[in-house]
Design a protein around this motif. Structure first.
Motif, mmCIF file in Angstrom:
data_model
loop_
_atom_site.group_PDB
_atom_site.id
_atom_site.type_symbol
_atom_site.label_atom_id
_atom_site.label_comp_id
_atom_site.label_asym_id
_atom_site.label_seq_id
_atom_site.Cartn_x
_atom_site.Cartn_y
_atom_site.Cartn_z
ATOM 1 N N GLU A 38 -7.292 -0.232 -8.178
ATOM 2 C CA GLU A 38 -6.889 1.011 -8.253
ATOM 3 C C GLU A 38 -6.860 0.881 -10.044
ATOM 4 O O GLU A 38 -5.894 2.029 -10.120
ATOM 5 C CB GLU A 38 -5.402 1.192 -7.782
ATOM 6 N N ILE A 39 -7.663 1.186 -10.369
ATOM 7 C CA ILE A 39 -7.902 0.896 -11.990
ATOM 8 C C ILE A 39 -7.732 2.267 -11.535
ATOM 9 O O ILE A 39 -7.371 3.118 -13.562
ATOM 10 C CB ILE A 39 -8.986 0.399 -12.166
ATOM 11 N N ASN A 40 -8.852 3.735 -11.355
ATOM 12 C CA ASN A 40 -8.529 4.498 -11.685
ATOM 13 C C ASN A 40 -7.066 5.228 -11.859
ATOM 14 O O ASN A 40 -6.405 6.018 -12.506
ATOM 15 C CB ASN A 40 -9.222 5.454 -11.305
ATOM 16 N N ALA A 41 -6.410 5.319 -11.170
ATOM 17 C CA ALA A 41 -5.049 5.849 -11.091
ATOM 18 C C ALA A 41 -3.798 4.909 -12.153
ATOM 19 O O ALA A 41 -2.976 5.308 -12.939
ATOM 20 C CB ALA A 41 -3.904 5.697 -9.650
ATOM 21 N N ILE A 42 -3.994 3.787 -12.863
ATOM 22 C CA ILE A 42 -3.700 2.786 -13.630
ATOM 23 C C ILE A 42 -3.998 3.374 -15.021
ATOM 24 O O ILE A 42 -2.849 3.904 -15.785
ATOM 25 C CB ILE A 42 -3.483 1.346 -13.626
ATOM 26 N N ARG A 43 -5.152 4.001 -15.181
ATOM 27 C CA ARG A 43 -5.450 4.239 -16.277
ATOM 28 C C ARG A 43 -5.194 5.785 -17.023
ATOM 29 O O ARG A 43 -4.511 6.247 -17.625
ATOM 30 C CB ARG A 43 -7.461 4.596 -15.855
ATOM 31 N N ASN A 62 0.653 -1.696 -0.213
ATOM 32 C CA ASN A 62 -0.179 -0.148 0.390
ATOM 33 C C ASN A 62 0.981 1.176 -0.133
ATOM 34 O O ASN A 62 0.528 2.606 -0.451
ATOM 35 C CB ASN A 62 -0.901 0.602 0.976
ATOM 36 N N ASN A 63 2.021 1.346 0.402
ATOM 37 C CA ASN A 63 2.507 2.457 0.693
ATOM 38 C C ASN A 63 3.386 2.903 -0.370
ATOM 39 O O ASN A 63 3.403 3.938 -0.945
ATOM 40 C CB ASN A 63 3.710 2.097 2.105
ATOM 41 N N ALA A 64 4.146 1.596 -1.068
ATOM 42 C CA ALA A 64 4.521 1.741 -2.547
ATOM 43 C C ALA A 64 3.910 2.017 -3.185
ATOM 44 O O ALA A 64 3.676 3.418 -4.189
ATOM 45 C CB ALA A 64 5.333 0.490 -3.060
ATOM 46 N N ILE A 65 2.145 1.579 -3.609
ATOM 47 C CA ILE A 65 1.398 2.693 -4.480
ATOM 48 C C ILE A 65 0.806 3.730 -4.287
ATOM 49 O O ILE A 65 0.807 4.080 -5.091
ATOM 50 C CB ILE A 65 0.121 1.808 -3.966
ATOM 51 N N ARG A 66 1.219 4.072 -3.182
ATOM 52 C CA ARG A 66 0.438 5.184 -2.279
ATOM 53 C C ARG A 66 2.108 6.446 -2.705
ATOM 54 O O ARG A 66 1.491 7.295 -3.597
ATOM 55 C CB ARG A 66 0.432 6.004 -1.079
ATOM 56 N N ALA A 122 10.491 9.209 1.812
ATOM 57 C CA ALA A 122 10.179 8.514 1.914
ATOM 58 C C ALA A 122 10.271 6.619 1.989
ATOM 59 O O ALA A 122 10.358 5.778 3.076
ATOM 60 C CB ALA A 122 8.272 8.343 0.938
ATOM 61 N N VAL A 123 10.848 6.210 0.992
ATOM 62 C CA VAL A 123 11.541 4.991 0.894
ATOM 63 C C VAL A 123 12.472 5.050 2.051
ATOM 64 O O VAL A 123 12.200 3.863 2.448
ATOM 65 C CB VAL A 123 12.324 4.490 -0.546
ATOM 66 N N ARG A 124 13.236 5.639 2.523
ATOM 67 C CA ARG A 124 14.218 5.412 3.342
ATOM 68 C C ARG A 124 13.480 5.573 4.728
ATOM 69 O O ARG A 124 13.785 4.200 5.924
ATOM 70 C CB ARG A 124 15.477 6.598 3.707
ATOM 71 N N ASN A 125 12.895 6.121 4.638
ATOM 72 C CA ASN A 125 11.503 6.021 6.468
ATOM 73 C C ASN A 125 11.045 5.083 6.888
ATOM 74 O O ASN A 125 10.329 4.595 7.897
ATOM 75 C CB ASN A 125 11.054 7.778 6.816
ATOM 76 N N LEU A 126 10.455 4.699 5.386
ATOM 77 C CA LEU A 126 9.908 3.081 5.694
ATOM 78 C C LEU A 126 10.609 2.126 5.158
ATOM 79 O O LEU A 126 9.834 0.332 5.963
ATOM 80 C CB LEU A 126 8.489 3.566 3.720
ATOM 81 N N THR A 127 11.580 1.447 4.688
ATOM 82 C CA THR A 127 11.829 0.452 4.882
ATOM 83 C C THR A 127 12.694 0.375 6.045
ATOM 84 O O THR A 127 13.855 1.261 6.724
ATOM 85 C CB THR A 127 12.880 0.708 3.553
#
Length: 335
Positions: free
Chosen positions: A285-290, A223-227, A243-248
């Protein structure tokens, strides 16, 4: 509570039906070889299959599956069977000639203590030095009738041709997404959507599937990666790196994020090409993918996927973390 895979026997193996069939047929017909190589990537199930093979050969019921209940099976399950020997090594990247001689070659001259066979399982066999392999070769060529040697290797390229040619080679291929999803849903009780994501993420590797299934944080990582990907056009590169540094918590989790980014853009590319929602992994997440498919060209998406894979290679080569992610996120923003 889920039973150990060893207790479920060969029916507990996910995929690899050709390898299992070969082994069980050899046991049934009495045509068991004295030497095998089980090859496949780390986490593919080599050790489990070798253990089940050894248990079945020593089982007092003499079937094509270990019974799990007899004295022999119980000793094997507890790791205390005197005639199933796991060859160990002290150096992390090398199995030396002395270790092979002491634990296997010299020991093979002693008859089994209580079972029909004496079975040696050599994990990480590709780490054997040439001298160790040559020491093993004579035992493979002229084994005592009761000796069976099972070499486990991620690849067979570092094994001498003389060793390779004298063993039965059984290669473990990646497990299909469908089989992996069924395993995750039925055995580990994952909901459909989560099982589909985790099956795709595992890339046919059952060990990897178990690792992420047992992680309480994996879906949070997804979910974090998708956001991050949904906001990648708006966020500053420095914010995404932070964000990646803080989340991993560790390097492995960083690789997980990169893999999810790649899966996201596979969905974007698939939707751009087919407009098929059902085939998407992140269909919720179709709207964001579209929207991403609308603004990114085919060439741009391919550049992004290449940048993500390159970032993984650079991190594994210990290239600077910030610089590596900066180049990747710039490519994602620009395309």
């Amino acid at each position: 509570m889920r039973e150990p895979d060893e207790i479920r026997g060969f029916s507990g193996i996910v995929g690899h039906r050709d390898v299992v069939s070969h082994i069980q047929n050899a046991i049934k017909t009495g045509k068991v070889s004295h030497a095998y190589i089980l090859s496949g990537e780390k986490g593919s199930g080599k050790r489990l299959i070798a253990t089940l093979f050894a248990m079945t050969l020593q089982c007092e019921e003499h079937g094509t599956d270990p019974c799990g209940q007899c004295t022999s099976c119980r000793k094997a399950l507890s790791g205390n069977h005197p005639d199933i020997i796991y060859v160990t090594h002290e150096k992390p990247n090398s199995i030396g000639v002395d270790e092979i001689r002491e634990q296997l070659v010299d020991d093979a001259a002693i008859r089994p203590y209580e079972s029909p066979y004496k079975i040696y399982i050599v994990e990480e066999a590709s780490k054997m030095t040439p001298q160790a392999q040559n020491a093993l070769l004579k035992t493979i060529e002229e084994p005592p009738e009761y000796v069976i040697i099972i070499l486990l290797a991620e690849n067979t390229e570092s094994l001498l041709p003389t060793v390779n040619s004298r063993c039965v080679n059984l290669s473990l291929k990646p497990v299909s997404d469908a089989e992996m999803k069924e395993y995750l849903m039925k055995q580990l009780h994952m909901p459909d959507y989560q099982a589909e994501i985790e099956a795709a993420f595992a890339q046919g590797n059952i060990g990897r599937a178990k690792r992420i299934a047992e992680s309480s944080d994996f879906m949070e990582t997804v979910n974090n990666a998708i956001r991050l990907m949904k906001r990648s056009r708006d966020l500053e590169v420095s914010d995404m790196i932070d964000a990646v540094r803080n989340l991993t918590k560790d390097r492995q989790e960083t690789y997980d994020y990169l893999e999810i980014f790649d899966m996201w853009f596979r969905d974007v590319l698939l939707f751009k090409a087919t407009k098929d929602v059902d085939g998407l992994l992140f269909r919720e997440e179709i709207n964001a993918i579209r929207e991403r498919a609308r603004i990114s060209s085919y060439e741009g998406i391919e550049k992004i996927q290449e940048a993500i894979r390159t970032a993984g290679e650079r991190l594994r080569a210990n290239v600077n973390f910030d610089l590596t992610l900066e180049l990747m996120f710039l490519t994602i923003k620009e395309n």
